[in-house]
Write an enzyme that holds these catalytic residues in place. Structure first.
Site, short mmCIF file in Angstrom:
data_model
loop_
_atom_site.label_atom_id
_atom_site.label_comp_id
_atom_site.label_asym_id
_atom_site.label_seq_id
_atom_site.Cartn_x
_atom_site.Cartn_y
_atom_site.Cartn_z
N GLN A 184 -6.63 -1.61 2.36
CA GLN A 184 -6.02 -1.30 3.65
C GLN A 184 -6.80 -0.18 4.32
O GLN A 184 -7.06 0.86 3.71
CB GLN A 184 -4.56 -0.88 3.51
CG GLN A 184 -3.92 -0.70 4.89
CD GLN A 184 -2.48 -0.26 4.85
OE1 GLN A 184 -2.19 0.88 4.49
NE2 GLN A 184 -1.56 -1.13 5.23
N GLY A 194 10.13 -3.71 3.10
CA GLY A 194 11.20 -2.79 3.48
C GLY A 194 12.50 -3.02 2.74
O GLY A 194 13.48 -2.33 2.99
N HIS A 234 7.20 -4.61 8.03
CA HIS A 234 8.22 -3.69 7.52
C HIS A 234 9.39 -3.73 8.50
O HIS A 234 9.20 -3.49 9.70
CB HIS A 234 7.65 -2.27 7.42
CG HIS A 234 8.59 -1.29 6.81
ND1 HIS A 234 8.27 -0.55 5.69
CD2 HIS A 234 9.85 -0.91 7.15
CE1 HIS A 234 9.30 0.22 5.37
NE2 HIS A 234 10.26 0.03 6.25
N PRO A 265 0.82 -1.22 0.00
CA PRO A 265 0.00 0.00 0.00
C PRO A 265 0.85 1.26 0.00
O PRO A 265 1.81 1.36 0.76
CB PRO A 265 -0.82 -0.12 1.30
CG PRO A 265 0.00 -1.01 2.18
CD PRO A 265 0.68 -1.98 1.25
N MET A 266 0.48 2.22 -0.85
CA MET A 266 1.18 3.50 -0.91
C MET A 266 0.14 4.60 -1.12
O MET A 266 -0.61 4.57 -2.10
CB MET A 266 2.20 3.52 -2.06
CG MET A 266 3.38 2.59 -1.87
SD MET A 266 4.51 2.65 -3.27
CE MET A 266 3.59 1.70 -4.51
N VAL A 267 0.11 5.55 -0.23
CA VAL A 267 -0.85 6.64 -0.31
C VAL A 267 -0.66 7.43 -1.60
O VAL A 267 0.47 7.77 -1.98
CB VAL A 267 -0.72 7.56 0.92
CG1 VAL A 267 -1.60 8.80 0.76
CG2 VAL A 267 -1.10 6.81 2.19
N ALA A 316 7.17 -1.62 -2.16
CA ALA A 316 6.59 -0.28 -2.29
C ALA A 316 7.47 0.61 -3.15
O ALA A 316 7.13 0.95 -4.28
CB ALA A 316 6.37 0.34 -0.91
N CYS A 350 2.12 2.74 9.87
CA CYS A 350 2.41 4.05 9.30
C CYS A 350 2.98 4.99 10.37
O CYS A 350 2.37 5.19 11.42
CB CYS A 350 1.16 4.67 8.70
SG CYS A 350 1.45 6.30 7.97
N GLU A 410 -4.02 3.33 1.71
CA GLU A 410 -4.76 3.34 2.97
C GLU A 410 -5.98 4.24 2.87
O GLU A 410 -5.89 5.37 2.37
CB GLU A 410 -3.86 3.83 4.11
CG GLU A 410 -4.58 3.92 5.44
CD GLU A 410 -3.78 4.67 6.50
OE1 GLU A 410 -3.95 4.39 7.69
OE2 GLU A 410 -2.97 5.55 6.10
#
Length: 334
Positions: free
Chosen positions: A86, A214, A182, A17-19, A240, A115, A42
């Site tokens: 998410q 990560g 992560h 997930p990446m905003v 990510a 986060c 998210e």
């Protein structure tokens, strides 16, 4: 009870997930290139609860529109069995209400428990939950007891391995189907070394699948993904930063050029009527240092998706898709 099909999270390569990045075009692109599962960006429970579900026949999508009729989440049949939403939350009942809303349209629910950003921490969400094991337990057991799809969560490491193992033991006891880890603490950033040894010990300690995260800094090609998985002994790997720069990292046949990836991304953005802000944000991250070039600067100045498409010789493609109004509310992803 949740269907805990552990194989869903074993031997998988996953878009993390990446905003603002993981809108529908990016998720579909990742699947095209070889990702097995894709996470949404998210979505905060408060926002999702206020959404209304709309069947968008013009686009062939299911749209969740917020109070301003903007798309908070858009999905389609192509990703139905591979997309995981998410949710950002600090409350069990609110989390369940949000998850129930999208349950019929996705393959899983993930709770963000890692986060490190101030917004999440102040709201008691994300990494703030790492120090609230009782709340973690309540949120996850509420979901696993009331949803028909798998539930997972994504965490960061605590400063000590012992405390991290205590936390993941609690998480496993809730009945989740997998846990994403992560390998950094909430105070560590990409320049800090990923704690692959922590993930390895977690993988050995738990009986549920562990998804390693990560390692993008060391992943330069597809084969590096398996190296990372072996180092962590994890069941699966979640990426990510690597796909954010070049989504073709998921291709077994090797990386594509930046221009090829951007062109593929823009085509999906056109087909699914994606908002200019989301498109520009995605292209900027793919361009990286090339934002300083004349084309990069022109992209930054663009005020429409068509302008960006023109920079990659896709204006005709855009015009073909936009001969008629493709979205009754013109409510593209924001």
């Amino acid at each position: 009870m949740t269907k805990k099909i552990f194989n869903n999270y074993c031997d998988k390569i996953i878009l993390a997930p990446m905003v603002r990045i993981n809108t529908l075009p990016m998720r579909l692109l990742a699947l095209d290139y070889g990702a097995d599962l894709v996470y949404s960006e998210e979505i905060i429970d408060h926002k999702l609860i206020k959404c209304k579900r709309i069947v968008n026949d013009a686009l062939g999508t299911i749209d969740y529109l917020d109070a301003e009729d903007k798309v908070a989440f858009r999905t389609c049949d192509i990703e139905r069995d591979k997309v995981i939403v998410q949710i950002g939350t600090a409350d069990p009942e609110r989390a369940l209400k949000a998850a129930k809303l999208v349950e019929q349209d996705v393959s899983g629910i993930d709770i963000n428990m890692g986060c490190p950003k101030g917004f999440s921490i102040k709201g008691g969400m994300g990494a703030a939950l790492l120090k609230k094991p009782e709340t973690v337990y309540q949120i996850l057991t509420t979901l696993t007891s009331n949803l028909s799809i798998p539930v997972t969560c994504k965490i960061r490491c605590l400063s000590s391995l012992e405390n991290t193992l205590e936390l993941v033991k609690i998480i496993q006891s809730t009945g989740v189907s997998a846990i994403g880890v992560h390998g950094r603490t909430k105070d560590e950033r990409p320049q800090h070394k990923n704690r692959n040894d922590f993930i390895r010990e977690i993988s050995r300690y738990l009986s549920i699948p562990v998804i390693a995260n990560g390692g993008s800094g060391d992943i330069k090609c597809y084969d590096d993904i398996e190296v990372f998985r072996r180092q962590t002994e994890a069941s699966s790997v979640m990426l990510a930063r690597a796909p954010e720069s070049n989504c073709s990292i998921f291709r077994k046949d090797g990386l594509l050029s930046m221009d090829e990836v951007i062109s593929d991304y823009l085509k999906y953005s056109i087909e699914y009527d994606t908002n200019i802000n989301a498109v520009k944000y995605g292209v900027q991250h793919m361009m990286g240092s090339y934002q300083a070039t004349p084309r990069g600067k022109a992209c930054l100045r663009s005020i429409s998706v068509r302008e960006i498409c023109n920079l990659w010789d896709l204006s005709d493609y855009y015009d073909e898709y936009n001969k008629d109004s493709i979205s009754p509310s013109n409510s593209a992803e924001s």
